[in-house]
Design a protein around this motif. Structure first.
Motif, PDB file in Angstrom:
ATOM      1  N   TYR A  24       0.818  -1.201   0.000  1.00  0.00           N
ATOM      2  CA  TYR A  24       0.000   0.000   0.000  1.00  0.00           C
ATOM      3  C   TYR A  24       0.864   1.268   0.000  1.00  0.00           C
ATOM      4  CZ  TYR A  24      -3.887  -3.095   1.186  1.00  0.00           C
ATOM      5  OH  TYR A  24      -4.826  -4.085   1.179  1.00  0.00           O
ATOM      6  N   LEU A  28       0.635   4.264  -2.766  1.00  0.00           N
ATOM      7  CA  LEU A  28       0.427   5.678  -2.457  1.00  0.00           C
ATOM      8  C   LEU A  28       1.536   6.548  -3.026  1.00  0.00           C
ATOM      9  CD1 LEU A  28      -0.914   5.404   1.203  1.00  0.00           C
ATOM     10  CD2 LEU A  28      -2.208   5.984  -0.863  1.00  0.00           C
ATOM     11  N   LYS A  47      -5.770   6.259  -4.522  1.00  0.00           N
ATOM     12  CA  LYS A  47      -5.924   6.455  -3.075  1.00  0.00           C
ATOM     13  C   LYS A  47      -7.215   5.820  -2.572  1.00  0.00           C
ATOM     14  CE  LYS A  47      -3.235  10.728  -2.744  1.00  0.00           C
ATOM     15  NZ  LYS A  47      -3.285  12.190  -2.444  1.00  0.00           N
ATOM     16  N   LYS A  48      -8.308   5.995  -3.347  1.00  0.00           N
ATOM     17  CA  LYS A  48      -9.569   5.386  -2.941  1.00  0.00           C
ATOM     18  C   LYS A  48      -9.476   3.869  -2.930  1.00  0.00           C
ATOM     19  CE  LYS A  48     -12.556   9.131  -4.649  1.00  0.00           C
ATOM     20  NZ  LYS A  48     -13.566   9.503  -5.673  1.00  0.00           N
ATOM     21  N   VAL A  50      -6.784   2.073  -2.408  1.00  0.00           N
ATOM     22  CA  VAL A  50      -5.969   1.674  -1.257  1.00  0.00           C
ATOM     23  C   VAL A  50      -6.803   1.713   0.016  1.00  0.00           C
ATOM     24  CG1 VAL A  50      -4.042   2.346   0.216  1.00  0.00           C
ATOM     25  CG2 VAL A  50      -3.752   2.317  -2.264  1.00  0.00           C
ATOM     26  N   ASP A  51      -7.544   2.811   0.201  1.00  0.00           N
ATOM     27  CA  ASP A  51      -8.371   2.940   1.410  1.00  0.00           C
ATOM     28  C   ASP A  51      -9.416   1.822   1.485  1.00  0.00           C
ATOM     29  OD1 ASP A  51      -6.993   5.179   2.153  1.00  0.00           O
ATOM     30  OD2 ASP A  51      -8.446   6.598   1.319  1.00  0.00           O
ATOM     31  N   ALA A  52     -10.075   1.548   0.350  1.00  0.00           N
ATOM     32  CA  ALA A  52     -11.105   0.511   0.336  1.00  0.00           C
ATOM     33  C   ALA A  52     -10.510  -0.859   0.609  1.00  0.00           C
ATOM     34  CB  ALA A  52     -11.819   0.515  -1.018  1.00  0.00           C
ATOM     35  N   SER A  53      -9.333  -1.111   0.040  1.00  0.00           N
ATOM     36  CA  SER A  53      -8.684  -2.413   0.233  1.00  0.00           C
ATOM     37  C   SER A  53      -8.257  -2.601   1.674  1.00  0.00           C
ATOM     38  CB  SER A  53      -7.475  -2.529  -0.695  1.00  0.00           C
ATOM     39  OG  SER A  53      -6.848  -3.781  -0.550  1.00  0.00           O
ATOM     40  N   ARG A  54      -7.734  -1.542   2.279  1.00  0.00           N
ATOM     41  CA  ARG A  54      -7.313  -1.631   3.679  1.00  0.00           C
ATOM     42  C   ARG A  54      -8.494  -1.936   4.586  1.00  0.00           C
ATOM     43  NH1 ARG A  54      -3.057   3.463   4.148  1.00  0.00           N
ATOM     44  NH2 ARG A  54      -1.142   2.224   3.954  1.00  0.00           N
ATOM     45  N   GLN A  55      -9.626  -1.303   4.316  1.00  0.00           N
ATOM     46  CA  GLN A  55     -10.812  -1.530   5.145  1.00  0.00           C
ATOM     47  C   GLN A  55     -11.386  -2.915   4.938  1.00  0.00           C
ATOM     48  OE1 GLN A  55     -13.519   1.635   4.235  1.00  0.00           O
ATOM     49  NE2 GLN A  55     -12.137   3.235   4.972  1.00  0.00           N
TER      50      GLN A  55
END
Length: 322
Positions: A24, A28, A47-48, A50-55
């Motif tokens: 990640y 970024l 970025k979106k 990455v954020d969605a995958s992390r969650q």
């Protein structure tokens, strides 16, 4: 900034090794590169994603290690902390340094490939209850690693004649199993032995110094102490970073209280509580906040009022400071 080819290579390597944090981080970096080139929509999409995958990544994907067995089981406790960096209330300079540790660990492969080691040996010193153990938990959580807590007081009392060999077991784990290793109550091992004729204690400390010097940068080794002044001076230069913790000031105290009480404190002023919070540790403030909350809830109120908090803080000060 590194070329796109280098970024893609780094992403493939991190994916192959199962290092989601590094993956990640590189993604970024690519987003930042695209934004700098004016490709803002693409940067935003990355970025979106990455954020969605992390969650979406479940906690079960955190590096899971078997519980220690045999002799190691008596020395090490394994946990998977749930407390994050946003939950840690510290002075700004300490927060900056911890973010740097996280950044270097997340990009450790890139650093190691170029002959540089990420920060991986930390000494945390300061009064009890000021956030040292919580810091270790935060690092473990943010890096999605298990935390191994090594209790040196038990190690010294149970295995006084074999402590050096037991330490070798622990550092073998540091090298073979990536994690955050916390040497709690470090004074039991690291006290200055100058002028002391306890030869075994000196040999144990020397063994620790040797093991620490050779500790694998794949793991994070943390020593926590309440008594910096009694530590052997040879220890300090073996750590990559020494962080000093203090009791919170009035502003930080208010942040600790708000973090613990959340919506229960909504609408209640915490201004000018310095006389009641002065000298209290983070742990004291949390206990006082909890006491105030219970008092309010048990009488049927949905919020903690200022008088509840002042009363709880005063009681905590009396108990802690005498």
């Amino acid at each position: 900034m590194a070329g796109l080819g280098e970024h893609i290579t780094a992403m493939v390597r991190s994916h192959a090794s199962g290092d989601d944090s590094a993956f990640y981080s590189v993604a970024l970096q690519i987003a930042a590169r695209e934004a700098k080139q004016g490709h803002h929509a693409l940067a935003g999409d990355i970025k979106k994603a990455v954020d969605a995958s992390r969650q979406a990544v479940p906690r079960s994907n955190i590096t899971k290690l078997a519980q220690p067995r045999g002799d190691l089981a008596d020395l090490v406790e394994t946990s998977h902390p749930e407390v994050g960096l946003r939950d840690l209330v510290l002075p700004a300079d300490l927060t900056v340094q911890l973010k740097q540790v996280l950044a270097e660990q997340r990009q450790r492969k890139a650093l190691l490939d170029r002959g540089f080691s990420p920060v991986h040996r930390l000494l945390l010193e300061g009064p009890p209850g000021t956030g040292k153990t919580m810091t270790a938990s935060v690092l473990a959580h943010e890096l999605a690693l298990p935390m191994y807590t090594v209790r040196l007081d038990a190690l010294m009392s149970k295995f006084m004649g074999e402590t050096a060999s037991k330490l070798r077991l622990v550092f073998d784990e540091v090298a073979s199993r990536r994690g955050v290793y916390l040497f709690d109550e470090f004074d039991a091992l690291g006290a200055d032995r100058a002028g002391n004729d306890v030869g075994e204690a000196r040999r144990i400390l020397n063994s620790f110094l040797v093991f620490l010097e050779a500790a694998s940068p794949e793991s994070v080794v943390i020593a926590a102490t309440n008594h910096r002044t009694i530590l052997d001076k040879a220890l300090f230069r073996r750590f990559d970073l020494v962080l000093s913790y203090t009791r919170p000031d009035a502003r930080q105290a208010g942040a600790v209280i708000r973090a613990r009480l959340g919506s229960l404190i909504k609408g209640t002023s915490l201004a000018k509580l310095g006389d009641f919070t002065d000298g209290l540790s983070h742990a004291d403030l949390v206990k006082a906040a909890e006491a105030a909350a219970k008092a309010a809830l048990m009488r049927g109120d949905a919020h903690v009022d200022r008088d509840d908090l002042i009363s709880a803080l005063a009681a905590r000060r009396s108990a802690s400071l005498g």
